[in-house]
Design an enzyme around this catalytic site. Structure first.
Site, PDB file in Angstrom:
ATOM      1  N   PRO A   2      -0.366   3.397   2.553  1.00  0.00           N
ATOM      2  CA  PRO A   2      -1.781   3.677   2.742  1.00  0.00           C
ATOM      3  C   PRO A   2      -2.479   2.641   3.622  1.00  0.00           C
ATOM      4  O   PRO A   2      -2.535   1.465   3.286  1.00  0.00           O
ATOM      5  CB  PRO A   2      -2.346   3.657   1.314  1.00  0.00           C
ATOM      6  CG  PRO A   2      -1.172   3.838   0.424  1.00  0.00           C
ATOM      7  CD  PRO A   2      -0.020   3.246   1.150  1.00  0.00           C
ATOM      8  N   GLU A   3      -2.978   3.099   4.742  1.00  0.00           N
ATOM      9  CA  GLU A   3      -3.839   2.301   5.600  1.00  0.00           C
ATOM     10  C   GLU A   3      -5.184   3.031   5.655  1.00  0.00           C
ATOM     11  O   GLU A   3      -5.417   3.922   4.854  1.00  0.00           O
ATOM     12  CB  GLU A   3      -3.199   2.151   6.990  1.00  0.00           C
ATOM     13  CG  GLU A   3      -1.781   1.585   6.923  1.00  0.00           C
ATOM     14  CD  GLU A   3      -1.090   1.502   8.271  1.00  0.00           C
ATOM     15  OE1 GLU A   3      -1.784   1.321   9.285  1.00  0.00           O
ATOM     16  OE2 GLU A   3       0.146   1.629   8.319  1.00  0.00           O
ATOM     17  N   ARG A 112       5.893   0.847  -7.271  1.00  0.00           N
ATOM     18  CA  ARG A 112       6.294  -0.514  -6.915  1.00  0.00           C
ATOM     19  C   ARG A 112       5.360  -1.583  -7.456  1.00  0.00           C
ATOM     20  O   ARG A 112       5.575  -2.771  -7.208  1.00  0.00           O
ATOM     21  CB  ARG A 112       6.455  -0.603  -5.405  1.00  0.00           C
ATOM     22  CG  ARG A 112       7.670   0.233  -4.993  1.00  0.00           C
ATOM     23  CD  ARG A 112       7.696   0.527  -3.536  1.00  0.00           C
ATOM     24  NE  ARG A 112       8.066  -0.656  -2.791  1.00  0.00           N
ATOM     25  CZ  ARG A 112       8.340  -0.632  -1.507  1.00  0.00           C
ATOM     26  NH1 ARG A 112       8.263   0.501  -0.832  1.00  0.00           N
ATOM     27  NH2 ARG A 112       8.673  -1.711  -0.894  1.00  0.00           N
TER      28      ARG A 112
END
Length: 276
Positions: A2-3, A112
Site C-alpha cells: 500500500p502506497e 506480516r
DNA sequence: AGCTAGACCCGCACGC
DNA sequence: TGCGTGCGGGTCTAGC
C-alpha cells in the site's frame, strides 16, 4: 504494497461504507503490538468517541474522532481493512477489531504484522513530519526543488523518505522516475529546473492513474493489496517499469533492468534513464 | 544534519 | 511432493 493510491482507494471505500458518523464502542487487539501505546492515555480513550471524518495523509489513514484525537492507521506491507458484523467469525490474520455501535466493526488483517494503529493528538502526530501531498496545489515545483536542494544522495531514497513528498513507495518511485526519464541514482541536487518540473508532473501522473485503477495488486496471495471489499487493484497492466525486468522499455525499446538501490528492488531503463 | 544499515515480520517463490 | 531458504518492503532507530 500500500502506497498513496492504495491507501486512497481504501479511504474512499471506507467513506462509501459510511464509517464517518459511526460511534465507537471499544477496540480489541488480537495482536497487541499493532496498537501503539498512546502518550499519556490508553486505547480505552476511543470508547464512546464518534468518527467525525475519514481521510488520508501520505500513507496514513486518518480517523478524526470527537474529542480531538486522531486514530491513524498505517497498513505498512500487508495490512488490510474490512467491515464485518460483530458476530462474524474471525478470519485468518485478524489483528484488531474496532467495534461500532451500529453492530458493525472495522477489522484489521495483517499477515506480516508490520501495520500500526496510533492514537494521537495534533502535537505529537507523525503527520507533522510528512512532506506535501503530491496531488494538492501545495506540491509545487518550488516545493520539490526545496526538497532536492543540497541533497548529495540519490534521487530514489530521497523520494522514498516521505519528508519531501508524502505517499510514494517503491512501486511509484520507480514509475515516476521512469515517466520523468530520470536515473534512480541521479544525485538529487543535480536536477535542472526543467527536470524537476518533469519529475513533479510524472509523480502526479502515475499516482492519479493508479488511483483511477483502484491501486496496484501484484499477485493473488494473502499479503497482496485488496480494497475494503477484498477487491484487487487494476493498475498492474499500467506499470511501465516496476516488475518489468527483461522486458522492452515502452519508450525506447531498451531492456529494463533490476538493480538494488537503498536496499530495494529498483527497476529502470538503462537506455533512457541515464546519469548525464 | 544527512545518510546508511538493521530491526521488525512472515507469506511466498524458488530450488533441490 | 515436500522441505528448506531467502527475498521483499515502510518506517523507526541506531550509528557513523
Amino acid at each position: 504494497m500500500p502506497e498513496l493510491p492504495e491507501v486512497e482507494t481504501v479511504v474512499r471505500d471506507l467513506a462509501a461504507a459510511g464509517l464517518a458518523g459511526c460511534r465507537i464502542c471499544s477496540v480489541a487487539a488480537l495482536w497487541p503490538k499493532t496498537l501503539q501505546p498512546p502518550h499519556g492515555i490508553g486505547w480505552q480513550a476511543v470508547e464512546g468517541c464518534r468518527i467525525e471524518a475519514v481521510s488520508r495523509r501520505g500513507k496514513y489513514i486518518v480517523l478524526e474522532l470527537s474529542g480531538g484525537l486522531q486514530l491513524l492507521i498505517h497498513l505498512r506491507m500487508s495490512g488490510r481493512l474490512g467491515i464485518a458484523p460483530h458476530a462474524a467469525a474471525d478470519e485468518p490474520y485478524l489483528r484488531v477489531r474496532l467495534l461500532l455501535e451500529d453492530g458493525r466493526e472495522l477489522r484489521f488483517y495483517d499477515p506480516r504484522k508490520f501495520g500500526r494503529w496510533q492514537l494521537v493528538s495534533g502535537a505529537e502526530s507523525p503527520l507533522l513530519n510528512l512532506g506535501p501531498e503530491p496531488l494538492t496545489p501545495a506540491f509545487t515545483a518550488a516545493a520539490l526543488r526545496r526538497a532536492l536542494r543540497g541533497r548529495k544522495g540519490a534521487l530514489k531514497p530521497l523520494l522514498l523518505n516521505q519528508s519531501g513528498v508524502a505517499g510514494l513507495g517503491n512501486i511509484y518511485v520507480d514509475e515516476a522516475l521512469w515517466a520523468a526519464g530520470l536515473h534512480p541514482l541521479r544525485p538529487a541536487d543535480s536536477l535542472k529546473d526543467a527536470e524537476i518540473n518533469e519529475l513533479r508532473k510524472a509523480i502526479r501522473k502515475v499516482l492519479r492513474r493508479a488511483i483511477g485503477a483502484g491501486g496496484t495488486s501484484l499477485g493473488s496471495g494473502r499479503t497482496n493489496f485488496y480494497g475494503l471489499e477484498g477487491r484487487p487493484g487494476r493498475n498492474l497492466p499500467r506499470l511501465k517499469a516496476y516488475g518489468r525486468k527483461g522486458l522492452p522499455c515502452e519508450r525506447c525499446g531498451g531492456i529494463l533492468q533490476r538493480t538494488v538501490v537503498a536496499q530495494r528492488g529498483t527497476h529502470f531503463c538503462p537506455e533512457c534513464q541515464t546519469i548525464p
